[in-house]
Write a protein that holds these residues in place. Structure first.
Motif, PDB file in Angstrom:
ATOM      1  N   GLU A   1       0.848  -1.175   0.186  1.00 47.93           N
ATOM      2  CA  GLU A   1      -0.078  -0.096   0.019  1.00 47.93           C
ATOM      3  C   GLU A   1       0.836   1.378   0.118  1.00 47.93           C
ATOM      4  N   LEU A   2       1.782   0.974   0.929  1.00 47.71           N
ATOM      5  CA  LEU A   2       2.665   2.527   0.897  1.00 47.71           C
ATOM      6  C   LEU A   2       3.651   2.434  -0.291  1.00 47.71           C
ATOM      7  N   ALA A   3       4.066   1.417  -0.924  1.00 45.95           N
ATOM      8  CA  ALA A   3       5.050   1.454  -2.258  1.00 45.95           C
ATOM      9  C   ALA A   3       3.983   2.103  -3.298  1.00 45.95           C
ATOM     10  N   THR A   4       2.575   1.350  -3.328  1.00 46.63           N
ATOM     11  CA  THR A   4       1.975   2.212  -4.535  1.00 46.63           C
ATOM     12  C   THR A   4       1.595   3.847  -4.359  1.00 46.63           C
ATOM     13  N   ARG A   5       1.439   4.070  -3.098  1.00 45.65           N
ATOM     14  CA  ARG A   5       1.188   5.356  -2.676  1.00 45.65           C
ATOM     15  C   ARG A   5       2.603   6.331  -3.438  1.00 45.65           C
ATOM     16  N   ILE A   6       3.562   5.804  -2.980  1.00 47.14           N
ATOM     17  CA  ILE A   6       5.122   6.512  -3.360  1.00 47.14           C
ATOM     18  C   ILE A   6       5.213   6.523  -4.667  1.00 47.14           C
ATOM     19  N   LYS A   7       4.797   5.338  -5.333  1.00 50.37           N
ATOM     20  CA  LYS A   7       5.133   5.180  -6.781  1.00 50.37           C
ATOM     21  C   LYS A   7       4.079   6.383  -7.392  1.00 50.37           C
ATOM     22  N   GLY A   8       2.883   6.234  -7.029  1.00 50.11           N
ATOM     23  CA  GLY A   8       1.853   7.211  -7.459  1.00 50.11           C
ATOM     24  C   GLY A   8       2.548   8.703  -7.544  1.00 50.11           C
TER      25      GLY A   8
ATOM     26  N   ASP B   1      27.022   5.830  -3.352  1.00 44.46           N
ATOM     27  CA  ASP B   1      25.967   6.927  -3.401  1.00 44.46           C
ATOM     28  C   ASP B   1      24.763   6.232  -4.028  1.00 44.46           C
ATOM     29  N   PRO B   2      23.259   6.752  -3.545  1.00 41.56           N
ATOM     30  CA  PRO B   2      22.212   6.105  -4.027  1.00 41.56           C
ATOM     31  C   PRO B   2      22.205   6.635  -5.655  1.00 41.56           C
ATOM     32  N   GLU B   3      21.267   5.760  -6.320  1.00 39.92           N
ATOM     33  CA  GLU B   3      21.002   6.191  -7.582  1.00 39.92           C
ATOM     34  C   GLU B   3      19.907   7.257  -7.905  1.00 39.92           C
ATOM     35  N   TYR B   4      20.037   8.190  -8.740  1.00 37.34           N
ATOM     36  CA  TYR B   4      19.022   9.141  -8.748  1.00 37.34           C
ATOM     37  C   TYR B   4      18.282   9.233 -10.320  1.00 37.34           C
ATOM     38  N   ASP B   5      17.049   9.045 -10.529  1.00 31.56           N
ATOM     39  CA  ASP B   5      16.492   9.168 -11.979  1.00 31.56           C
ATOM     40  C   ASP B   5      16.052  10.513 -11.979  1.00 31.56           C
ATOM     41  N   PRO B   6      15.443  10.881 -13.223  1.00 30.78           N
ATOM     42  CA  PRO B   6      15.424  12.466 -13.324  1.00 30.78           C
ATOM     43  C   PRO B   6      14.328  12.872 -12.580  1.00 30.78           C
ATOM     44  N   VAL B   7      13.418  12.062 -12.078  1.00 28.17           N
ATOM     45  CA  VAL B   7      12.276  12.296 -11.123  1.00 28.17           C
ATOM     46  C   VAL B   7      12.992  12.688  -9.811  1.00 28.17           C
ATOM     47  N   ALA B   8      13.884  11.841  -9.386  1.00 24.25           N
ATOM     48  CA  ALA B   8      14.342  12.068  -8.273  1.00 24.25           C
ATOM     49  C   ALA B   8      15.092  13.523  -8.058  1.00 24.25           C
TER      50      ALA B   8
ATOM     51  N   PRO C   1       7.720  13.948  -6.243  1.00 30.13           N
ATOM     52  CA  PRO C   1       8.161  13.080  -4.876  1.00 30.13           C
ATOM     53  C   PRO C   1       8.371  13.903  -3.716  1.00 30.13           C
ATOM     54  N   GLU C   2       8.588  15.125  -3.951  1.00 31.37           N
ATOM     55  CA  GLU C   2       8.862  15.834  -2.812  1.00 31.37           C
ATOM     56  C   GLU C   2       7.690  15.900  -2.012  1.00 31.37           C
ATOM     57  N   LYS C   3       6.531  15.360  -2.268  1.00 31.41           N
ATOM     58  CA  LYS C   3       5.205  15.481  -1.580  1.00 31.41           C
ATOM     59  C   LYS C   3       5.471  14.361  -0.295  1.00 31.41           C
ATOM     60  N   LEU C   4       6.499  13.717  -0.338  1.00 26.40           N
ATOM     61  CA  LEU C   4       6.565  12.454   0.748  1.00 26.40           C
ATOM     62  C   LEU C   4       7.583  13.228   1.786  1.00 26.40           C
ATOM     63  N   ALA C   5       7.483  13.160   2.932  1.00 22.86           N
ATOM     64  CA  ALA C   5       8.135  13.562   3.932  1.00 22.86           C
ATOM     65  C   ALA C   5       8.313  12.634   5.264  1.00 22.86           C
ATOM     66  N   ALA C   6       9.513  12.696   5.928  1.00 20.39           N
ATOM     67  CA  ALA C   6       9.457  11.838   7.011  1.00 20.39           C
ATOM     68  C   ALA C   6      10.029  12.612   8.376  1.00 20.39           C
ATOM     69  N   ILE C   7       9.572  12.216   9.280  1.00 18.51           N
ATOM     70  CA  ILE C   7      10.132  12.918  10.665  1.00 18.51           C
ATOM     71  C   ILE C   7      10.534  11.695  11.226  1.00 18.51           C
ATOM     72  N   ASP C   8      12.253  11.749  11.625  1.00 18.31           N
ATOM     73  CA  ASP C   8      12.886  10.787  12.248  1.00 18.31           C
ATOM     74  C   ASP C   8      13.200  11.043  13.593  1.00 18.31           C
ATOM     75  N   GLY C   9      13.143  10.170  14.543  1.00 16.15           N
ATOM     76  CA  GLY C   9      13.762  10.260  15.965  1.00 16.15           C
ATOM     77  C   GLY C   9      15.034   9.508  16.246  1.00 16.15           C
TER      78      GLY C   9
ATOM     79  N   SER D   1      15.978  10.357  -0.403  1.00 13.54           N
ATOM     80  CA  SER D   1      16.818  11.167  -1.431  1.00 13.54           C
ATOM     81  C   SER D   1      16.695  10.278  -2.857  1.00 13.54           C
ATOM     82  N   SER D   2      16.604   8.718  -2.685  1.00 13.92           N
ATOM     83  CA  SER D   2      16.488   8.160  -3.843  1.00 13.92           C
ATOM     84  C   SER D   2      15.182   8.254  -4.432  1.00 13.92           C
ATOM     85  N   ILE D   3      14.028   8.424  -3.603  1.00 13.19           N
ATOM     86  CA  ILE D   3      12.820   8.713  -4.087  1.00 13.19           C
ATOM     87  C   ILE D   3      12.637   9.994  -4.895  1.00 13.19           C
ATOM     88  N   GLY D   4      13.341  10.947  -4.101  1.00 16.07           N
ATOM     89  CA  GLY D   4      13.417  12.235  -4.771  1.00 16.07           C
ATOM     90  C   GLY D   4      12.812  13.377  -3.858  1.00 16.07           C
ATOM     91  N   SER D   5      12.688  13.135  -2.530  1.00 19.37           N
ATOM     92  CA  SER D   5      12.186  13.994  -1.553  1.00 19.37           C
ATOM     93  C   SER D   5      13.359  14.621  -0.581  1.00 19.37           C
TER      94      SER D   5
END
Lengths: 791, 255
Positions: A135-142, A400-407, A149-157, A173-177
């Motif tokens: 479910e999460l993968a589909t959402r991020i793929k979307g 280093d992670p791979e970046y595609d144009p979207v990222a 991709p910048e609409k994905l955010a994470a808060i990390d503790g 960063s590999s997703i592009g956010s």
């Protein structure tokens, strides 16, 4: 028979005798005895073989060594590890009560969950792991397909250098956010001080065991600051070595009581006090001439190449921070300031520490710089017993992670929290600005928010604003193992293991004076259907596919971690192998290297900078196209001239009217009350006094003089009102509290967790009226103006 | 009454350095998790909740900013003249002559609470309810200590099971005497500031025998002649004065 007195007595006596002779009373007594012993439930602990396992407690970045006693497959007791360098057998109350976190069924998510009812209705459906990750993968793929991709955010503790944090950052960063945020913490402020004055990134380490004079500007050294196990161990060294401790605190805290000298300046004026001490040291020429002349920049007046004259730090301090002036600002007598400054200067190994409370929340940048300037005046930087510039831990770097144009496009977009933008050039992350941006925008600039090891809806100052922002975010995923406030508002739960069920690492525990890499290992098998968040991220990346999957070449978290750790034994500095590190639970170089003279400073001037070139560059960049004064106003800086680039005292402003809100609300942190993302376990409730918590009522500490102004007695009920809201509390009269300040502990007032925690006390974060710290933009959480209302 | 000879056998005791104690509460939690102590919803009800080792907070009563705070961890004092023992009608509590530890036999206790009334240190607690562990938490219970039932009194045992464990180990190795650090209670082991020292008061070689000679060493309510085996150390006069009900002018300054 006639009913008269005689017959009545005969009847009564005969009856009593008859009953006594019958078996009835004896039978009844016997029955009662048996009935009262019908214990409904007395547990019988299961027997088994005893075994001991070593691990590391990763509940906080202190990383204390623990030894877990097991009976059969059950863990029955946590003890501090004596042969572990950080804590040497000591451990904090939360670490000791760790089993109540592991085994408390009432607070844990037992499987991945999907929300079915409306948000907050607590209607959940248990789903299989595959479905949850899909479910999460589909959402991020979307999001990536839509090119946002910048609409994905994470808060990390997680601790910022831990493998877990790096993995989450890599995923984003590999997703592009660009929107990877960490929970605000004191480390952020130290990171900035380190960068601006010394030119290196990362936290500062403190060689407290070898110091002989410690001035703590508000750090609760014995109340959970730094690595608590280490600090409590250090305290025995201090008693033995007769280390002189000066504690600066507005309240008789445990640390203040244990200190040799306790000073109580008005909260927020610590910078002025530090500069007052600097004034005495400079005026009486007690500073280290060698260090000042050879390794610092901006101490004396100087001319730029184009002839512009700059005032030096020494001149500004001499002009503006005389003991008399500082006395008026701080309330500390001028002669005391002179005395402390002289003692500090004449000590063999003095050290000044900036901080507030446990260090779980950020401090003020200029204040921390002012305190650190004291260390530089005595030339203590990177010396035995001083603040240290961290040595390198030779962990291997991942490719280093791979970046595609979207990222690549996504990463170019501005961060939602405005950190690292010209307005907030030095902060790595600003959750408070993230909240503000979302609340001020028309829809939500964020589509999916992921939360790791964090409970911001409870722990963030001004939590109500954060909750408001959460309501606007369309999809929230929590990786928390606990049913905490934040995860109860999520849409998808991917529960992590608890600290005793998983492998995790901490790179250089907070403030430790030598390089140490701590590695925890699972003590018991996962007891519910939870999964290691590291494994979940790798599997998530694989399902997103494409270059994202290519950046996560590992089969699982352990492999990713192992690849980093390989650097430790490849470095050859300590002859170890993976098996050694895993068994020992740590890798360490026993002592800091005090090598490297001036080349330790990586600032533009290659010296320790009293005058920060980086601040100068940043303000210049920001003031392009607008007037310089406007730029300063924007940045929240009220001083003028060269002082702007140097440690100085800034009065923290508050939006609230002092007449309407005459008192100050000062949140305090206690070592026996967990106030972070981990809920307070029941055993810790036992340690709270009944003048701190009584039934569900939280007590605030008020000076008897202040209380009498409001006709409040011990135990009176009252309302604390700030512009943000109000809290119902009871009053505890405490002489050790500064007059006109209300002291309230962090950690209670949960609206989630089980009935051992939920509804007990109130959460000060709800009414904290935060302002922005000048320049850094971090929240100032200890300056809320309030009024007290008797009820 | 014939005075018992306390110079024979082991006399386990404790010295708690209040100058080192920071009141962190780890001893209390170590004690609770070692001894299967139950929890209640409302732990703030200090007349009903169960703690073997209680921590008290006291202040010097002076006004801001002269205020000082110290913490007094209070396990069972394991008195040499225990007031709780002679009052027990069920012989549920007794002083072990070989260790000096005051025992409590739960299955023998009838719950009359005379001992609680007799103890001047409030070291004993009564189980008003069945022992309660939140759901799932019975999984960490230790088999070394039996959970107590409703209606009985319980108290600190100086982690007696640890003494048994150490003795068993010594027996297997063919030793009669225990080494100094072989037997220590959970609170002593857990104290992160090493404020608590444990040992045999009858053994002059043990560190504790040296510590109690300090002019700053004292016991709580010493003049009741209960002869506690738990000593405290504080260099602060006001703390030592607080430890007993001194008449004015009676307290001797030993600083």
């Amino acid at each position: 028979m006639e009913f008269n007195r005689r017959n009545f007595i005969k009847f009564a006596v005969g009856g009593t005798g008859g009953i006594l002779l019958s078996p009835l009373p004896w039978k009844l007594i016997d029955d009662i005895a048996i009935w009262t012993q019908n214990w409904s439930w007395v547990p019988v602990p299961v027997r088994g073989k005893f075994s001991y396992l070593n691990s590391v407690c990763t509940l906080c970045p202190g990383a204390c060594g623990i030894q877990v006693r097991k009976v059969g497959s059950r863990a029955v007791k946590i003890e501090g590890r004596g042969d572990y360098p950080v804590n040497q057998g000591g451990i904090c109350p939360l670490g000791m009560a760790g089993l109540q976190i592991l085994y408390n069924e009432g607070i844990r998510w037992k499987a991945p969950m999907k929300r079915v009812g409306p948000r907050g209705s607590q209607e959940w459906k248990e789903i299989p792991w595959d479905e949850a990750i899909d479910e999460l993968a589909t959402r991020i793929k979307g999001l990536r397909e839509k090119g946002s991709p910048e609409k994905l955010a994470a808060i990390d503790g997680n601790q910022s250098r831990s493998t877990m944090a790096l993995l989450i950052k890599r995923l984003l960063s590999s997703i592009g956010s660009p929107n990877y945020m960490v929970m605000p913490r004191e480390e952020d402020t130290y990171d900035m001080v380190n960068f601006l004055m010394q030119g290196s990134r990362g936290p500062i380490a403190f060689d407290l065991e070898n110091a002989d004079f410690i001035v703590s500007f508000g750090c609760s050294l014995f109340d959970g600051w730094g690595a608590p196990g280490r600090m409590l161990s250090a305290s025995r060294e201090w008693v033995k070595n007769k280390t002189y401790l000066v504690q600066i605190d507005p309240r008789t805290s445990n640390t203040a009581s244990k200190a040799d000298l306790w000073l109580a300046p008005f909260p927020g004026t610590e910078a002025a006090l530090a500069l007052g001490m600097a004034h005495v040291i400079i005026k009486e020429k007690l500073y280290s001439k060698e260090f000042i002349e050879n390794h610092t920049f901006g101490f004396a007046d100087w001319f730029e190449e184009d002839g512009v004259k700059h005032k030096g730090f020494s001149r500004i301090v001499l002009e503006k921070y005389s003991p008399q002036v500082v006395e008026n600002i701080t309330g500390i007598k001028g002669r005391v300031i002179i005395e402390v400054a002289r003692k500090f200067a004449s000590a063999h190994a003095p050290i000044a520490l900036a901080g507030r409370g446990k260090g779980t929340l950020p401090g003020s940048l200029y204040e921390f710089m002012a305190v650190h300037a004291l260390n530089a005046l005595k030339g203590r930087v990177n010396k035995k017993g001083g603040p240290l510039i961290a040595d390198d831990i030779p962990l291997a770097q991942w490719s280093d992670p791979e970046y595609d144009p979207v990222a690549m496009d996504g990463l170019k977009k501005a961060r939602v929290d405005l950190a690292k933008t010209p307005r907030y050039p030095f902060s790595r992350s600003l959750v408070n600005k993230f909240t503000e941006t979302i609340n001020n925008s028309h829809g939500s600039p964020i589509d999916t928010l992921m939360l790791f090891s964090a409970n911001p809806a409870f722990t963030i100052p001004d939590s109500q604003s954060f909750i408001k922002a959460m309501a606007k975010i369309p999809f929230i995923v929590s990786f928390s193992p606990f049913m905490d406030e934040t995860s109860l508002m999520a849409d998808l739960i991917l529960p992590d293991h608890t600290h005793l069920e998983k492998m995790a690492d901490i790179v250089w525990p907070t403030g430790i004076q030598y390089p140490l890499y701590a590695l925890s290992q699972p003590v018991v098998k996962p007891i519910y259907r939870t999964e290691h968040s590291g494994d979940v991220i790798i599997s998530l990346a694989k399902r997103i596919g494409g270059p994202v999957s290519g950046s996560f070449q590992w089969a699982n978290f352990e492999e990713a971690l192992k690849e980093r750790v390989k650097g430790l034994y490849d470095s050859g500095r300590e002859k170890v192998s993976w098996a050694d590190i895993k068994e020992n639970g740590y890798w360490s170089i026993p002592a800091h290297s005090f090598e490297g003279g001036s080349d330790i400073f990586q600032t533009p001037s290659k010296r320790f900078e009293f005058f920060s070139t980086e601040i100068e560059l940043a303000i210049k960049a920001y003031s392009k196209g607008k007037s310089f004064d406007d730029a300063l106003l924007d940045l929240g800086i009220s001083s003028k001239g060269d002082e702007v680039y140097m440690p100085h005292y800034e009065e923290i402003k508050s939006g609230a009217d002092k007449k309407e809100y005459p008192l100050l609300l000062f949140p305090m942190e206690l070592i026996n009350l967990a106030s972070g993302w981990i809920g307070n376990p029941p055993y810790l409730n036992k340690t709270l006094f009944d003048h701190q918590l009584k039934r569900d009522d939280l007590f605030v500490e008020v000076n008897p003089k202040t209380a009498s102004q409001y006709r409040l007695k011990e135990g009176s009920k009252a309302i604390i009102r700030s512009p943000k809201g109000e809290l119902r509390v009871r009053i505890h009269l405490f002489h050790g509290a500064m007059p006109d300040v209300i002291f309230i502990p962090f950690g209670l007032g949960h609206t989630a967790y089980d009935k051992y925690l939920k509804g007990k006390g109130v959460n000060p974060n709800e009414i904290i009226d935060q302002v922005e710290d000048p320049l850094s933009g971090q929240p100032v959480w200890w300056n809320t103006r309030v009024k007290l209302i008797r009820i | 009454m014939k005075k018992e000879d306390t110079t024979k056998g082991n006399r386990y005791g404790m010295v708690i350095d209040l100058d080192k104690c920071t009141g962190c509460g780890v001893c209390l939690i170590a004690c609770a998790s070692e001894n299967n102590i139950p929890v209640m919803y409302d732990e703030s009800d200090k007349t009903r909740n169960i703690t073997w080792l209680q921590i008290y907070m006291v202040t010097n009563g002076k006004e801001f900013p002269e205020t000082e705070v110290i913490y007094i961890p209070r396990p069972c004092m394991q008195c040499d003249n225990p007031p709780c023992v002679p009052v027990c009608p069920a012989t549920a509590t007794d002083k072990d002559p070989t260790s000096g530890i005051i025992s409590q036999i739960y299955t023998r206790c009838i719950g009359c609470r005379y001992c609680m009334a007799a103890c001047p240190y409030h070291a004993r607690v009564f189980n008003w309810f069945d022992p309660w562990f939140p759901e799932g938490m019975d999984r960490y219970l230790s088999p070394e200590v039996s959970p107590r039932m409703r209606g009985v009194v319980e108290k600190c045992s100086f982690c007696h099971h640890r003494l048994m464990r150490a003795k068993a180990k010594a027996n297997v190795e063919g030793r009669r005497d225990l080494k100094e650090d072989e037997y220590i209670p959970a609170c002593v082991e857990a104290c992160p500031t090493k404020a608590i020292t444990f040992g045999d008061l009858n053994n002059p070689k043990h560190k504790i025998s040296e510590l109690i000679k300090s002019p700053h060493a004292f016991r709580l309510l010493e003049r009741l002649n209960t002869e506690p085996k738990v000593y405290y150390i504080s260099t602060k006069n006001w703390v030592r004065r607080m430890a007993d009900n001194y008449l004015s002018g009676e307290f001797k300054d030993r600083s």
